[in-house]
Scaffold this active site. Structure first.
Site, PDB file in Angstrom:
ATOM      1  CB  SER A 173      -0.919  -0.003   1.231  1.00 11.19           C
ATOM      2  OG  SER A 173      -1.397   1.290   1.508  1.00 11.19           O
ATOM      3  CB  ILE A 174       0.309   4.608  -1.509  1.00 12.76           C
ATOM      4  CG1 ILE A 174       1.201   5.817  -1.780  1.00 12.76           C
ATOM      5  CG2 ILE A 174      -1.050   5.020  -0.934  1.00 12.76           C
ATOM      6  CD1 ILE A 174       0.675   6.738  -2.856  1.00 12.76           C
ATOM      7  CE  LYS A 175      -4.063   5.944   2.841  1.00 16.37           C
ATOM      8  NZ  LYS A 175      -4.398   7.359   3.061  1.00 16.37           N
ATOM      9  CG  ASP A 176       3.671   0.258   3.507  1.00 15.73           C
ATOM     10  OD1 ASP A 176       2.624   0.135   4.171  1.00 15.73           O
ATOM     11  OD2 ASP A 176       4.223  -0.695   2.919  1.00 15.73           O
ATOM     12  CB  ALA A 225       2.462   4.309   8.068  1.00 15.18           C
TER      13      ALA A 225
END
Length: 452
Positions: free
Chosen positions: A42-45, A48
């Site tokens: 995910s791009i959210k890594d 985060a």
């Protein structure tokens, strides 16, 4: 030796992939920033890790502390990976519309997950925002990261996603397409790209049931725009501080159904298994394709991997229950499956012998009868055979119009397969249908059997 010090060093530098079949009707070059190559798929890594490192630098969380976040799954995944590496406890709140796979994956990384109701206001004490905030106040040495208002979110994309896209396109990008949830990806990436070239268009993908589009266009926060929707990861019933509306040129809304269908099309036509919001981004771009030219270079930034949705959008039963998947064949589908699409007919003035020769040569059992380019009747092998048996010694010069039956019915190509039983029966073995080019075709009982 060549190795990373931890899995966190593999975040970013994801590939850019050209799309082909699914954008065949789009004049522009369409590229996809495939963020599923991050360790959490995910791009959210990206954001985060950035939020955690900034929290550590600011003293908001200390070693052995507790990470708390409200998440639709992907930010939680990124924080859980970072927390596992750095030794933090993780507690995530999520809402009950998220896929079971997302919740199970968070638990697999050691996180605790609290599932909250979706259909409540953000201020409601039961909402996943409110529960996360309450837990952060109750648990010592904990920090609620609040990805919606934590500006480290969009800074992560300003520092990494934007520069990567600019470098990978050689500065030729003209349009950025991103689904908007917290707003960090589109705002941070868009800001960097517009600083390089102010003419780049930034298009945000929204969903029906979200406030973004109307607020962007009118400045009005209209609560009437808010209602439950199924699409995961984009749209909001709040205005996160990470959404920089001045960066976004246009919001395009996409239905729940189209988002799901285009995620499936991406898998089947491009071989890329992606999440729900990726389908929405793809559908949104196709809705706006008429605004593009052959000189444009479009980059779609996607959020997550399709493995999170195997029980949802990639499950036929789930899709059918919501009316998203029409699995019933239509006449055009039967026509598309025909191996031989040649249209054979016979003139009303031709002889039975000539008609019989055509049927024998091409191994067909029925044909339309034409007169002045109009269908005026039909003949079948039964009609021809009965005539030959009744007239064994004098049949060669008899014309077709003297023995033909009624014309085959003309049906719409969009007609569902189940309705064909109103037309095809013992006395009517075939129907006529026109394709998109207006060409006539015969669909027979045999064609239907072969298609099934």
């Amino acid at each position: 030796m060549n190795f990373k010090q931890s899995i966190l060093e593999t975040i970013g530098n994801t590939p850019m992939v050209r799309l082909n079949r699914i954008v065949a009707d789009v004049p522009a070059t369409v590229l996809m920033k495939v963020e599923t190559f991050n360790p959490g798929h995910s791009i959210k890594d990206r954001m985060a890790l950035k939020m955690l490192e900034d929290a550590e630098a600011n003293g908001d969380i200390k070693p052995g502390g507790t990470i708390i976040e409200c998440t639709s799954g992907n930010t939680g995944m990124g924080l859980a990976i970072a927390g596992a590496v750095k030794g933090y406890r993780c507690i995530f709140t999520t809402n009950d519309k998220q896929s079971k796979e997302k919740i199970d994956l968070l638990k697999a990384l050691g996180a605790e997950v609290v599932v909250c109701p979706t259909n409540v206001t953000p201020e409601d004490p039961r909402s996943y925002y409110s529960v996360a905030e309450r837990l952060s106040k109750e648990i010592p040495n904990s920090f609620w990261f609040n990805q919606y208002d934590n500006l480290s979110n969009r800074q992560a994309h300003y520092e990494s996603t934007g520069p990567e896209i600019w470098e990978q396109t050689g500065g030729k990008i003209t349009h950025l397409v991103v689904g908007v949830g917290t707003g960090g990806t589109i705002s941070g990436t868009g800001k960097y790209l517009k600083e390089q070239n102010p003419d780049i268009k930034v298009w945000g993908i929204d969903t029906y049931g979200s406030v973004f589009k109307k607020y962007h266009e009118t400045g009005e926060f209209d609560e009437k725009e808010i209602y439950p929707y199924i699409t995961e990861g984009i749209g909001e019933d709040i205005l996160p501080k990470n959404v920089d509306f001045s960066i976004i040129d246009h919001f395009e809304k996409v239905t729940d159904k189209d988002g799901a269908l285009y995620a499936r099309k991406l898998a089947r036509e491009e071989g890329i298994l992606l999440g729900y919001s990726a389908g929405s981004a793809m559908a949104g771009l196709l809705q706006m394709k008429d605004q593009l030219t052959a000189d444009d270079v479009v980059v779609i930034v996607i959020h997550d991997h399709g493995s999170r949705y195997v029980g949802k959008i990639y499950n036929d039963d789930w899709m059918r229950e919501r009316g998203f998947l029409d699995t019933e064949l239509r006449v055009k589908d039967i026509l598309a499956k025909k191996k031989d699409k040649q249209f054979f007919s016979v003139s009303a003035s031709e002889t039975v012998r000539q008609a019989f020769a055509v049927m024998k040569e091409h191994d067909i059992s029925q044909m339309p009868v034409m007169k002045d380019e109009e269908v005026v009747g039909s003949i079948t092998e039964n009609i021809v055979l009965n005539y030959l048996l009744d007239n064994p010694f004098n049949h060669s010069e008899k014309t077709v119009e003297t023995i033909m039956g009624d014309p085959f019915p003309l049906v719409n190509s969009d007609m569902p397969f189940s309705q064909l039983n109103h037309y095809i029966n013992k006395s009517t073995p075939a129907v006529l249908v026109k394709d998109t080019a207006g060409t006539l075709h015969v669909v027979t009982k045999y064609d239907i059997i072969q298609a099934l």
